[in-house]
Design an enzyme around this catalytic site. Structure first.
Site, mmCIF file in Angstrom:
data_model
loop_
_atom_site.group_PDB
_atom_site.id
_atom_site.type_symbol
_atom_site.label_atom_id
_atom_site.label_comp_id
_atom_site.label_asym_id
_atom_site.label_seq_id
_atom_site.Cartn_x
_atom_site.Cartn_y
_atom_site.Cartn_z
ATOM 1 N N LYS A 1 -15.826 -1.328 2.966
ATOM 2 C CA LYS A 1 -15.146 -1.831 1.772
ATOM 3 C C LYS A 1 -16.212 -2.372 0.830
ATOM 4 O O LYS A 1 -16.865 -3.377 1.137
ATOM 5 C CB LYS A 1 -14.159 -2.944 2.134
ATOM 6 C CG LYS A 1 -12.932 -2.480 2.893
ATOM 7 C CD LYS A 1 -12.046 -3.663 3.269
ATOM 8 C CE LYS A 1 -10.724 -3.197 3.870
ATOM 9 N NZ LYS A 1 -9.916 -4.348 4.353
ATOM 10 N N GLU B 1 0.807 -1.219 0.000
ATOM 11 C CA GLU B 1 0.000 0.000 0.000
ATOM 12 C C GLU B 1 0.841 1.270 0.000
ATOM 13 O O GLU B 1 0.352 2.347 0.320
ATOM 14 C CB GLU B 1 -0.966 -0.024 1.192
ATOM 15 C CG GLU B 1 -1.933 -1.205 1.081
ATOM 16 C CD GLU B 1 -2.970 -1.237 2.180
ATOM 17 O OE1 GLU B 1 -2.913 -0.383 3.087
ATOM 18 O OE2 GLU B 1 -3.846 -2.107 2.122
#
Length: 427
Positions: free
Chosen positions: A336, A204
């Site tokens: 999400k 990430e």
């Protein structure tokens, strides 16, 4: 409203070099929407089913079947539907799938169509996506929770906690928050380098130095915050994603954390000590995903000081969230879209959380694309928080840059959530 006349899916690559689904939806007024579907590394067992092909191709991670399901099964079913009837479009797909977890068509197939439809409808209405979904009152810019040290399943750093995030709580605007985060990020690189540690990156965009403990990682970041000229706890706060299911041993019923075997009670004490010693505003998945009793206890112990976020614990699922609310387990929802697999169900989960005073944090996945939908969703749903990784790597920065555009679009109406987003400062 314009009707859907064509739906096309294709296989593309995500930020980890793995295949994912991209969908395009065309309306009869020539409006168009495109969406790329993200994919996680540490996935909860209760998530909607991500359909992969298996076999040798792409090491089993191909998504040709999901693409075929869009093109041959979903497309005929949604063609002719009005694009602004999001719930009907999603319902048709869910009924067509017929399973509890979208395992027949694949959540990655359904979500791609769901998001692309919303984008096409926004285009048809000549509105920005955040405005189309959130209405005229959507104006709150989220605090960017920037993952600047990667551990756990996102890196080979050796530290068990998966994400060490900074939250620029003292900024006056999203633009300033992004600058503050980027400055700390760059200073962190020099701090890590000065210690003789690796400045390699995780999935990430955060650094993945080989450190032995959570405290050691937090101390590195604290030094970087100071070096950047900011005050810890005033300008910048910390947040953690423990992703503890990843280091939980189901057979033994213990957490293999920092070289020892720990009970849930031990882990509660670990988090209490961390919150006492560092300005931590949020802890995500502090316990394994089915420990309802442990979550209830932890929330009672430190929930008034810190946000206890359910990710694998809730999987953006209204049914699991409802149970958590009833048991007073956790006090915030990680959002999400691919965990539940449709926009309508995502909106339902957010509304349920907010109606019960649970905070919401919009989130990317470790396998991302250049798609910026979640940036718009964070504003549309007034989440007040978003995590999209480090302020580096284009698939991460794409979301932050979209939020810059939204803030600019809103002008004087834009409000940056800042300190008010967290219970530690806004009990």
């Amino acid at each position: 409203m314009a009707q859907i006349i064509d739906v096309q899916a294709r296989e593309i690559l995500d930020s980890r070099g793995n295949p994912t689904v991209e969908v395009e939806v065309l309306l009869d007024d020539a409006s168009f929407g495109r969406a790329g579907v993200p994919s996680g590394a540490s996935t909860g067992v209760h998530e909607a089913h991500e359909l992969r092909d298996g076999g040798d191709r792409y090491l089993g991670k191909g998504v040709r079947q999901a693409v075929e399901n869009v093109n041959e099964k979903i497309a005929p079913a949604v063609t002719g539907l009005e694009a602004d009837d999001q719930r009907l479009v999603d319902k048709v797909m869910l009924d067509l799938d017929g399973s509890d977890n979208k395992s027949n068509l694949g959540a990655n197939a359904i979500l791609g169509v769901s998001l692309a439809t919303a984008k096409a409808a926004a285009s048809s209405a000549n509105l920005e996506l955040f405005r189309y979904l959130g209405g005229p009152n959507a104006h709150v810019l989220p605090v960017p929770m920037m993952n600047i040290v990667n551990g756990g399943a996102h890196a080979d750093s050796g530290v068990d906690v998966q994400e060490f995030m900074i939250a620029p709580i003292g900024a006056d605007s999203f633009r300033e928050a992004l600058r503050m985060g980027a400055e700390v990020y760059h200073n962190l690189k020099s701090v890590i380098k000065s210690k003789g540690l690796s400045t390699g990156l995780g999935d990430e965009g955060g650094f993945a130095p080989s450190v032995d403990s959570t405290k050691e990682a937090l101390d590195l970041i604290a030094e970087a915050v100071k070096k950047a000229g900011y005050k810890l706890g005033e300008d910048i706060a910390f947040a953690l994603d423990a992703a503890s299911s990843e280091f939980y041993d189901k057979d033994k019923g213990v957490y293999n954390f920092e070289g020892g075997e720990h009970s849930a009670e031990d882990m509660v004490k670990v988090y209490e000590e961390l919150v006492e010693n560092y300005p931590i505003v949020s802890i995500e998945d502090p316990l394994q995903e089915d420990d309802w009793e442990g979550y209830t206890k932890l929330t009672a112990e430190i929930g008034d000081k810190v946000q206890i976020v359910g990710d694998d614990f809730f999987v953006t699922n209204p049914a699991r969230l409802k149970e958590g609310i009833e048991k007073k387990a956790a006090n915030a929802l990680l959002v999400k879209v691919n965990q539940i697999g449709s926009l309508s169900e995502t909106a339902d989960a957010v509304q349920l959380a907010q109606n019960n005073n649970y905070r919401c944090m919009m989130s990317h996945r470790s396998g991302e694309t250049e798609d910026t939908t979640i940036a718009d969703l964070s504003v549309a749903y007034s989440c007040g928080q978003i995590k999209s990784g480090a302020p580096a790597r284009s698939e991460r920065v794409a979301k932050y840059n979209q939020l810059l555009r939204i803030e600019e679009f809103l002008g004087d109406a834009a409000v940056y959530a800042g300190r008010s987003a967290f219970p530690r400062f806004n009990g």
